[in-house]
Each structure stands twice: as C-alpha cells, then as structure tokens.
Motif scaffolding. Structure first.
Motif, PDB file in Angstrom:
ATOM      1  N   UNK A  73       0.826  -1.209   0.000  1.00  0.00           N
ATOM      2  CA  UNK A  73       0.000   0.000   0.000  1.00  0.00           C
ATOM      3  C   UNK A  73       0.855   1.251   0.000  1.00  0.00           C
ATOM      4  N   UNK A  74       0.211   2.346  -0.384  1.00  0.00           N
ATOM      5  CA  UNK A  74       0.886   3.638  -0.505  1.00  0.00           C
ATOM      6  C   UNK A  74      -0.017   4.719   0.070  1.00  0.00           C
ATOM      7  N   UNK A  75       0.544   5.515   0.955  1.00  0.00           N
ATOM      8  CA  UNK A  75      -0.152   6.681   1.510  1.00  0.00           C
ATOM      9  C   UNK A  75       0.401   7.909   0.799  1.00  0.00           C
ATOM     10  N   UNK A  76      -0.284   8.356  -0.247  1.00  0.00           N
ATOM     11  CA  UNK A  76       0.234   9.460  -1.061  1.00  0.00           C
ATOM     12  C   UNK A  76       0.305  10.769  -0.274  1.00  0.00           C
ATOM     13  N   UNK A  77      -0.659  10.982   0.604  1.00  0.00           N
ATOM     14  CA  UNK A  77      -0.647  12.227   1.374  1.00  0.00           C
ATOM     15  C   UNK A  77       0.569  12.279   2.297  1.00  0.00           C
ATOM     16  N   UNK A  78       0.866  11.168   2.973  1.00  0.00           N
ATOM     17  CA  UNK A  78       2.034  11.119   3.857  1.00  0.00           C
ATOM     18  C   UNK A  78       3.318  11.288   3.062  1.00  0.00           C
ATOM     19  N   UNK A  79       3.380  10.685   1.875  1.00  0.00           N
ATOM     20  CA  UNK A  79       4.590  10.773   1.054  1.00  0.00           C
ATOM     21  C   UNK A  79       4.891  12.198   0.596  1.00  0.00           C
ATOM     22  N   UNK A  80       3.866  13.026   0.526  1.00  0.00           N
ATOM     23  CA  UNK A  80       4.087  14.413   0.089  1.00  0.00           C
ATOM     24  C   UNK A  80       4.925  15.194   1.099  1.00  0.00           C
ATOM     25  N   UNK A  81       5.078  14.651   2.310  1.00  0.00           N
ATOM     26  CA  UNK A  81       5.855  15.328   3.349  1.00  0.00           C
ATOM     27  C   UNK A  81       7.204  14.651   3.604  1.00  0.00           C
ATOM     28  N   UNK A  82       7.526  13.599   2.839  1.00  0.00           N
ATOM     29  CA  UNK A  82       8.749  12.843   3.076  1.00  0.00           C
ATOM     30  C   UNK A  82       9.832  13.180   2.059  1.00  0.00           C
ATOM     31  N   UNK A  83      11.054  12.831   2.414  1.00  0.00           N
ATOM     32  CA  UNK A  83      12.202  13.087   1.545  1.00  0.00           C
ATOM     33  C   UNK A  83      12.106  12.287   0.260  1.00  0.00           C
ATOM     34  N   UNK A  84      11.599  11.061   0.367  1.00  0.00           N
ATOM     35  CA  UNK A  84      11.390  10.204  -0.807  1.00  0.00           C
ATOM     36  C   UNK A  84      10.154   9.344  -0.541  1.00  0.00           C
ATOM     37  N   UNK A  85       9.484   8.900  -1.592  1.00  0.00           N
ATOM     38  CA  UNK A  85       8.230   8.145  -1.398  1.00  0.00           C
ATOM     39  C   UNK A  85       8.470   6.748  -0.835  1.00  0.00           C
ATOM     40  N   UNK A  86       7.669   6.399   0.154  1.00  0.00           N
ATOM     41  CA  UNK A  86       7.799   5.118   0.840  1.00  0.00           C
ATOM     42  C   UNK A  86       6.474   4.369   0.768  1.00  0.00           C
ATOM     43  N   UNK A  87       6.551   3.109   0.402  1.00  0.00           N
ATOM     44  CA  UNK A  87       5.379   2.245   0.429  1.00  0.00           C
ATOM     45  C   UNK A  87       5.400   1.386   1.680  1.00  0.00           C
ATOM     46  N   UNK A  88       4.376   0.585   1.846  1.00  0.00           N
ATOM     47  CA  UNK A  88       4.297  -0.289   3.008  1.00  0.00           C
ATOM     48  C   UNK A  88       3.827  -1.677   2.630  1.00  0.00           C
ATOM     49  N   UNK A  89       4.209  -2.651   3.431  1.00  0.00           N
ATOM     50  CA  UNK A  89       3.649  -3.994   3.319  1.00  0.00           C
ATOM     51  C   UNK A  89       3.156  -4.411   4.700  1.00  0.00           C
ATOM     52  N   UNK A  90       2.113  -5.205   4.724  1.00  0.00           N
ATOM     53  CA  UNK A  90       1.570  -5.632   5.997  1.00  0.00           C
ATOM     54  C   UNK A  90       0.691  -6.855   5.861  1.00  0.00           C
ATOM     55  N   UNK A  91       0.196  -7.319   7.000  1.00  0.00           N
ATOM     56  CA  UNK A  91      -0.673  -8.497   7.079  1.00  0.00           C
ATOM     57  C   UNK A  91      -0.009  -9.701   6.418  1.00  0.00           C
ATOM     58  N   UNK A  92       1.322  -9.753   6.574  1.00  0.00           N
ATOM     59  CA  UNK A  92       2.131 -10.829   6.005  1.00  0.00           C
ATOM     60  C   UNK A  92       1.971 -12.098   6.825  1.00  0.00           C
ATOM     61  N   UNK A 224       6.315  17.070  17.226  1.00  0.00           N
ATOM     62  CA  UNK A 224       7.678  17.255  16.715  1.00  0.00           C
ATOM     63  C   UNK A 224       8.348  15.949  16.279  1.00  0.00           C
ATOM     64  N   UNK A 225       7.633  14.824  16.400  1.00  0.00           N
ATOM     65  CA  UNK A 225       8.246  13.548  16.060  1.00  0.00           C
ATOM     66  C   UNK A 225       7.996  13.167  14.599  1.00  0.00           C
ATOM     67  N   UNK A 226       8.967  12.436  14.025  1.00  0.00           N
ATOM     68  CA  UNK A 226       8.852  11.991  12.639  1.00  0.00           C
ATOM     69  C   UNK A 226       7.614  11.121  12.468  1.00  0.00           C
ATOM     70  N   UNK A 227       6.999  11.223  11.307  1.00  0.00           N
ATOM     71  CA  UNK A 227       5.791  10.466  10.953  1.00  0.00           C
ATOM     72  C   UNK A 227       4.562  10.909  11.743  1.00  0.00           C
ATOM     73  N   UNK A 228       4.682  12.027  12.458  1.00  0.00           N
ATOM     74  CA  UNK A 228       3.530  12.517  13.218  1.00  0.00           C
ATOM     75  C   UNK A 228       2.400  12.898  12.276  1.00  0.00           C
ATOM     76  N   UNK A 229       1.210  12.464  12.651  1.00  0.00           N
ATOM     77  CA  UNK A 229      -0.001  12.874  11.946  1.00  0.00           C
ATOM     78  C   UNK A 229      -0.934  13.503  12.969  1.00  0.00           C
ATOM     79  N   UNK A 230      -1.337  14.739  12.750  1.00  0.00           N
ATOM     80  CA  UNK A 230      -2.179  15.417  13.739  1.00  0.00           C
ATOM     81  C   UNK A 230      -3.472  14.658  13.999  1.00  0.00           C
ATOM     82  N   UNK A 231      -3.825  14.577  15.266  1.00  0.00           N
ATOM     83  CA  UNK A 231      -5.127  14.022  15.624  1.00  0.00           C
ATOM     84  C   UNK A 231      -6.198  15.052  15.304  1.00  0.00           C
TER      85      UNK A 231
END
Length: 387
Positions: A73-92, A224-231
């Motif tokens: 999966x890809x979170x495009x909104x989160x990637x817009x704030x990162x140095x380079x685009x990152x995808x994810x894998x899960x439920x392995x 102030x922490x990396x990957x923070x998403x406002x509640x």
C-alpha cells in the motif's frame, strides 16, 4: 506457486484462511477480526485508503491451496511530506518456506516500484501507527487487541530479503498496584493549593469537547516527532463512537489546570481474550455475549496509548496528577495490569516518562523494517534500546 490478487469475496476468504494454517497448532494466537482487517482497505472506513492505493495478494501452492499472503500500500498524502516516497507492506503470513516468502516479497515490492516507491516499510499498517505494526521478536504471549503476532521464523524472511531493522516498538507493562503515587502525592497537593485542578472522566454527552481537548494535548505533545499525523476531533469522535460498547469511562480522562487541557489518560479494556473463540468473526448475534463477558470479567488488561502531557504543563505537575488518577482504587479493583503499546524506543522522552510512573518493564518488542527499493536510498535506523 503463484500470487493472485484479492478482488472479491472469494479472494478475501482465501486471504483470511492463511493464518488458520500458520497457527493451527499455536495456542497463543488470537485471530484479528476479519472485518477490521478488511476495513483497513475500505476508503469509507479508513480515510488513508481514500487518498492512497493498495494491492492485496494471496500465495497459492501448486494444488491451488493458500499458503501465504501480503498486502502492499501507498499513503500518497504522507509521502508528500517525506524526503522520498515510501510504500508499506503488511498483514504478512507465510508457511516456513523461503521460496514462498521470497515470492510474496517480490510481488509486493514489484508493484511498489511500478508506483515509484523508493523504499518500503514492513510489516506495518495502512493507517494508524497504533495497531497492526511491526514484527514480534520478543514476548511471544497471546496478542493484545490489534497487536501483531507471528512465528519467530518471520524475522529471517525479512532479513534474508535485505530488510533493515529500522525502528524498535515497545509494549511496556505495569501493575496498577505498583504505581508510585506516594512520592507524587505532595506534588499533587501543592498544585491544587495554587491552581484549579479538575480530572474529568469521559462523558459521552461531552464527546465533542473531549475530542477537541484530546487533540490539543496530543498534537502539542507529539507534533515534533517523525511520521507525526495530527489528531483530528472528527476522527477521535469516530473512534469513540466505534468503541462505545467496550470503552470504560474510568480509563479515559483529561486533566485540566486552570481550565486548560493539560494531560490525558487514554486506554481501553483489552478485549482480545474474549475474542479468541470468535475465530476472527464477530457476528452481530455474538456482540451481546461479548459485552456480557466484558462487564462480568474479573480482571482484564488495560491497553492503550497511555498518557500524554501538554508541553506547557510538563513542569507544572500534570504528570503527577495523571499518575494519581491511574492509581485510583476504582481502577485497581477492576484491573491490574496495563500495557502502554506501540511506544517507539527512539522516543526517549516518552519512554523515560512512562518508566517514572512506577515498576515498569518492556514486555514485548516489535521491529519495524525498512528496505531501499532504489540504489540511491540509504536506510538509517533509529536508535534502539537494550531490552
């Protein structure tokens, strides 16, 4: 062997059947609720899915039987704030077979590369970082609700496929009876002498206010922490609404100092032991029985984010007031052990704060892995703790 994409209800049935193969002889395992897992990929249930994209795969053996699964999966909104685009894998999930695991990773990673991703994190959630996150490497106990559990051999799969241990995720366990209130009592009394202090339990009638004040504290404490998403208040209200059948007002409280939101305690009863017999399916007619068992259970665990202190009140005693609340007799009569989950080890400030509460121990450790998908990307791990 071949990977097939999940596109319909039959595909989901295959996807959900894999864990029952992997954990057939593991008495510790408790299935995730299958509806919750599917909701992760439903844009109507998960806002991140509405501005992201995903692919879900099942691995079939040569006889057409499911032996593994993975989601990418890809979170495009989160990637817009990162140095380079990152995808994810899960439920392995995968049988103990290197070739099978390699094919699952290859399938997911190829799709992510096609989408322009330069790195991949896993195993992670397509959503909040407070659930379905990390690979279990220590503390192979029955999992808490929405906590990842896996065989120990999964770590070798990730490392053989050049995944680097990137972040260490802790579950910290404590006993309510061991909370160190005695040394904090004088602090609490002193604060009350010179300030108006109110510790307010959650009241569904005041849900809107609770959500706004919770967000104010949370965003100030963790912004102030990396990957923070406002509640966001609307999301908090949605969580409270979804959890209304199981939440306990004794476990949700906000501390106000002079009318300002200063700290919160946010935990829930861990319902996973009550879900073991459901085998991943919580049909509507099973809900009354679940609620009855929840209300009549003698001792349940407490699970949650724990507590947070607004920076403006760190030196004004808010921490002492929250610990005093957690140590109240009303709580210790109903619960004993509590788990502060998905605590990042590199967040030394939070780790230090939690351990000041009393006799605490790291009970479980998960690892979040990261892999470069392009040669120009360097993966630099976060700081780890000795546990």
């Amino acid at each position: 062997m071949k990977c097939v994409e999940v596109l319909d209800s039959k595909g989901w049935q295959l996807f959900h059947s894999v864990p029952f193969l992997i954990y057939a002889n593991d008495k510790q395992w408790i299935s995730h609720l299958q509806g919750d897992v599917q909701d992760v990929f439903n844009p109507q249930k998960n806002p991140i899915a509405s501005h992201g994209e995903s692919r879900i795969f099942v691995l079939l053996d040569n006889q057409g039987k499911p032996i593994g699964r993975i989601a990418a999966f890809i979170d495009h909104e989160a990637n817009s704030h990162l140095e380079y685009p990152i995808g994810g894998i899960g439920f392995f999930e995968c049988i103990e077979n290197n070739e099978a695991a390699n094919l699952l990773f290859e399938t997911a990673e190829n799709w992510l590369r096609e989408k322009g991703m330069q790195a991949v994190d896993g195993p992670v959630n397509f959503g909040g970082r407070d659930k379905y996150w990390g690979l279990l490497v220590k503390g192979f106990y029955p999992p808490l609700f929405q906590e990842n559990y896996n065989p120990s051999y999964y770590a070798s799969f990730f490392e053989a496929n050049k995944y680097i241990a990137w972040e260490q995720i802790l579950s910290i366990k404590g006993d309510l009876n061991d909370l160190d209130v005695s040394r904090l009592r004088a602090v609490c009394d002193r604060i009350r002498q010179s300030n108006e202090v109110v510790v307010e339990l959650y009241d569904p009638k005041k849900k809107d206010k609770y959500a706004v004040d919770f967000c104010e504290i949370y965003n100030a404490a963790f912004g102030r922490f990396e990957h923070f998403k406002p509640a966001e208040p609307e999301k908090i209200k949605a969580i409270l609404e979804e959890s209304k059948l199981i939440l306990d007002p004794l476990l949700l409280a906000i501390c106000y100092i002079n009318g300002q939101p200063a700290a919160f305690c946010a935990t829930f009863p861990d319902i996973n032991p009550l879900l073991k017999s459901a085998r991943g399916k919580l049909s509507w007619w099973k809900i009354p029985g679940l609620i009855f068992r929840l209300k009549t259970a003698k001792k349940l665990f407490i699970k949650g984010t724990g507590f947070a202190i607004h920076p403006d009140f760190k030196t004004k005693g808010a921490f002492a007031l929250i610990i005093e609340f957690m140590a109240s007799p009303a709580l210790s009569q109903k619960y004993q052990y509590y788990f502060l989950t998905t605590v990042r080890a590199h967040n030394r400030e939070a780790v230090s704060l939690y351990f000041k509460a009393g006799k605490m121990q790291v009970d479980r450790v998960h690892i979040g892995y990261r892999k470069a998908l392009q040669p120009n990307v360097e993966v630099v791990p976060n700081e780890f703790m000795e546990v």
